[in-house]
Design a protein around this motif. Structure first.
Motif, mmCIF file in Angstrom:
data_model
loop_
_atom_site.group_PDB
_atom_site.id
_atom_site.type_symbol
_atom_site.label_atom_id
_atom_site.label_comp_id
_atom_site.label_asym_id
_atom_site.label_seq_id
_atom_site.Cartn_x
_atom_site.Cartn_y
_atom_site.Cartn_z
ATOM 1 N N PHE A 75 0.937 -1.167 -0.036
ATOM 2 C CA PHE A 75 -0.076 -0.128 0.049
ATOM 3 C C PHE A 75 0.933 1.230 -0.121
ATOM 4 N N ASP A 76 0.328 2.280 -0.542
ATOM 5 C CA ASP A 76 1.090 3.651 -0.616
ATOM 6 C C ASP A 76 0.419 4.446 0.545
ATOM 7 N N GLY A 77 -0.740 4.123 1.231
ATOM 8 C CA GLY A 77 -1.124 4.929 2.435
ATOM 9 C C GLY A 77 -2.412 4.047 2.944
ATOM 10 N N PHE A 78 -2.897 4.719 4.240
ATOM 11 C CA PHE A 78 -3.741 3.931 4.989
ATOM 12 C C PHE A 78 -5.130 4.779 5.625
ATOM 13 N N VAL A 79 -6.065 4.026 5.859
ATOM 14 C CA VAL A 79 -7.152 4.587 6.658
ATOM 15 C C VAL A 79 -7.145 3.779 7.948
ATOM 16 N N PHE A 80 -6.766 4.304 8.864
ATOM 17 C CA PHE A 80 -6.903 3.193 10.211
ATOM 18 C C PHE A 80 -8.266 3.367 10.828
ATOM 19 N N VAL A 81 -9.078 2.236 10.881
ATOM 20 C CA VAL A 81 -10.209 2.547 11.459
ATOM 21 C C VAL A 81 -10.041 1.971 12.997
ATOM 22 N N THR A 82 -10.174 2.780 13.807
ATOM 23 C CA THR A 82 -9.638 2.415 15.213
ATOM 24 C C THR A 82 -10.935 2.706 16.128
ATOM 25 N N PRO A 83 -11.062 1.649 16.975
ATOM 26 C CA PRO A 83 -12.013 1.730 18.351
ATOM 27 C C PRO A 83 -11.074 2.628 19.504
ATOM 28 N N GLU A 84 -11.938 2.929 20.294
ATOM 29 C CA GLU A 84 -11.191 3.683 21.432
ATOM 30 C C GLU A 84 -11.337 2.636 22.516
ATOM 31 N N TYR A 85 -10.258 2.127 23.058
ATOM 32 C CA TYR A 85 -10.327 1.088 24.267
ATOM 33 C C TYR A 85 -9.691 1.868 25.477
ATOM 34 N N ASN A 86 -9.964 2.101 26.563
ATOM 35 C CA ASN A 86 -9.625 2.738 27.529
ATOM 36 C C ASN A 86 -8.521 3.994 27.213
ATOM 37 N N ALA A 108 1.078 8.014 3.736
ATOM 38 C CA ALA A 108 0.086 8.986 4.347
ATOM 39 C C ALA A 108 -0.778 7.911 5.214
ATOM 40 N N ALA A 109 -1.532 8.456 6.100
ATOM 41 C CA ALA A 109 -2.633 7.982 6.810
ATOM 42 C C ALA A 109 -3.561 8.811 7.391
ATOM 43 N N GLY A 110 -4.838 8.380 7.518
ATOM 44 C CA GLY A 110 -5.976 9.166 8.052
ATOM 45 C C GLY A 110 -6.689 8.327 8.970
ATOM 46 N N PHE A 111 -7.475 8.890 9.771
ATOM 47 C CA PHE A 111 -8.151 8.026 10.767
ATOM 48 C C PHE A 111 -9.781 7.969 10.906
ATOM 49 N N VAL A 112 -10.127 7.069 10.953
ATOM 50 C CA VAL A 112 -11.926 6.981 11.208
ATOM 51 C C VAL A 112 -11.798 6.354 12.590
ATOM 52 N N SER A 113 -12.209 6.870 13.606
ATOM 53 C CA SER A 113 -12.226 6.596 14.956
ATOM 54 C C SER A 113 -13.802 6.314 15.379
ATOM 55 N N TYR A 114 -14.094 5.670 16.553
ATOM 56 C CA TYR A 114 -15.283 5.493 17.088
ATOM 57 C C TYR A 114 -15.005 5.117 18.404
ATOM 58 N N GLY A 115 -16.370 5.544 19.172
ATOM 59 C CA GLY A 115 -16.404 5.257 20.693
ATOM 60 C C GLY A 115 -17.451 6.132 21.194
ATOM 61 N N VAL A 135 5.095 7.627 9.355
ATOM 62 C CA VAL A 135 3.821 8.068 8.625
ATOM 63 C C VAL A 135 3.333 9.258 8.407
ATOM 64 N N ALA A 136 2.869 9.782 7.512
ATOM 65 C CA ALA A 136 2.417 11.263 7.513
ATOM 66 C C ALA A 136 0.877 11.058 7.714
ATOM 67 N N ASP A 137 0.570 11.578 8.832
ATOM 68 C CA ASP A 137 -0.798 11.517 9.299
ATOM 69 C C ASP A 137 -1.592 13.096 8.804
ATOM 70 N N ILE A 173 -5.153 12.049 1.946
ATOM 71 C CA ILE A 173 -4.322 11.010 2.347
ATOM 72 C C ILE A 173 -3.828 10.441 0.676
ATOM 73 N N VAL A 174 -4.732 10.737 -0.459
ATOM 74 C CA VAL A 174 -4.323 10.445 -1.892
ATOM 75 C C VAL A 174 -3.279 11.492 -2.107
ATOM 76 N N SER A 175 -3.358 12.703 -1.792
ATOM 77 C CA SER A 175 -2.549 13.613 -2.361
ATOM 78 C C SER A 175 -1.140 13.624 -1.603
ATOM 79 N N TRP A 176 -1.125 13.370 -0.402
ATOM 80 C CA TRP A 176 0.227 12.809 0.434
ATOM 81 C C TRP A 176 0.876 11.529 -0.166
ATOM 82 N N ALA A 177 0.068 10.586 -0.198
ATOM 83 C CA ALA A 177 0.641 9.425 -0.684
ATOM 84 C C ALA A 177 1.077 9.521 -2.049
ATOM 85 N N THR A 178 0.685 10.448 -2.831
ATOM 86 C CA THR A 178 1.252 10.641 -4.139
ATOM 87 C C THR A 178 2.501 11.439 -4.204
#
Ligand SMILES: Cc1cc2nc3c(=O)[nH]c(=O)nc-3n(C[C@H](O)[C@H](O)[C@H](O)COP(=O)(O)O)c2cc1C
Length: 190
Positions: A75-86, A108-115, A135-137, A173-178
């Motif tokens: 991969f050239d970049g990521f979306v981290f789908v993360t829960p919140e635990y403690n 490059a990476a971005g975040f989708v968090s939920y909690g 990683v460039a966030d 993400i796409v522009s930074w990954a590029t």
């Protein structure tokens, strides 16, 4: 074409993470500027870190590490789908990040968090961790509330305005990954 992995950061039975990741993927594939694939940590079954050498050495002993390395390296970049635990991300996602080093770098990476409170603390911790592996966030962040984007804490019904934030995050993400591609190419060539 730029390739983005959407990483499901929960392996818990009954998790919400897979539904959220599929929602991101379904929005993302309507774009035409990159390829998007869901990466499910359940498919890799990583134990607690069991490599003798730090990942920065790139000397992987175990087949599970090599399989994980190959997937993330693609991969050239990521979306981290993360829960919140403690007030942080999940242990399973932190462990999966620790297994690798060069495979994350200059991407490059971005975040989708939920909690309960949108998971912002989990994403903030992840930004700190991922900075260490180069990683460039991106700043745009999707913070889904278990109170308002889910019914009964499990039935995912995201508010309509969330889609716009997903789009902004993916644009970044796409522009930074590029933009970072020359750095990745230089490292492979070196
Ligand atoms: C061990 C544990 C700790 C949690 N701690 C928090 C927390 O600190 N803050 C929060 O907003 N939600 C917290 N939650 C709620 C989770 O964010 C929520 O259950 C979410 O759906 C978990 O992701 P998953 O279903 O994909 O595993 C916690 C849940 C678990 C299981």
């Amino acid at each position: 074409m730029i390739k983005i992995g959407i990483i499901v950061g929960s392996t818990r039975p009954g998790r919400n993470g897979d539904t959220v990741a599929e929602w991101v993927r379904d929005l993302a594939v309507k774009r035409g500027d990159a390829e998007f694939e869901v990466v499910d940590l359940r498919d890799f079954d990583l134990p607690h870190l069991d490599e003798a050498f730090p990942a920065a050495y790139g000397q992987y002993e175990h087949p599970h590490t090599r399989a994980w390395s190959e997937r993330i390296a693609s991969f050239d970049g990521f979306v981290f789908v993360t829960p919140e635990y403690n007030s942080s991300t999940s242990g399973v996602l932190k462990n999966a990040i620790d297994f690798l080093y060069a495979e994350w770098a200059d991407k490059a990476a971005g975040f989708v968090s939920y909690g309960v409170d949108g998971g912002a603390r989990a994403a903030e911790h992840l930004r700190q961790v991922l900075g260490r592996v180069k990683v460039a966030d991106v700043p745009a962040q999707v913070t889904l509330s278990l109170h308002t984007d889910f019914e009964a804490f499990t039935d995912f019904k995201p508010a309509a305005h969330r889609e716009e934030t997903v789009t902004t995050m993916l644009d970044q993400i796409v522009s930074w990954a590029t933009a970072l591609r020359p750095l990745r190419t230089a490292e492979v060539a070196a």
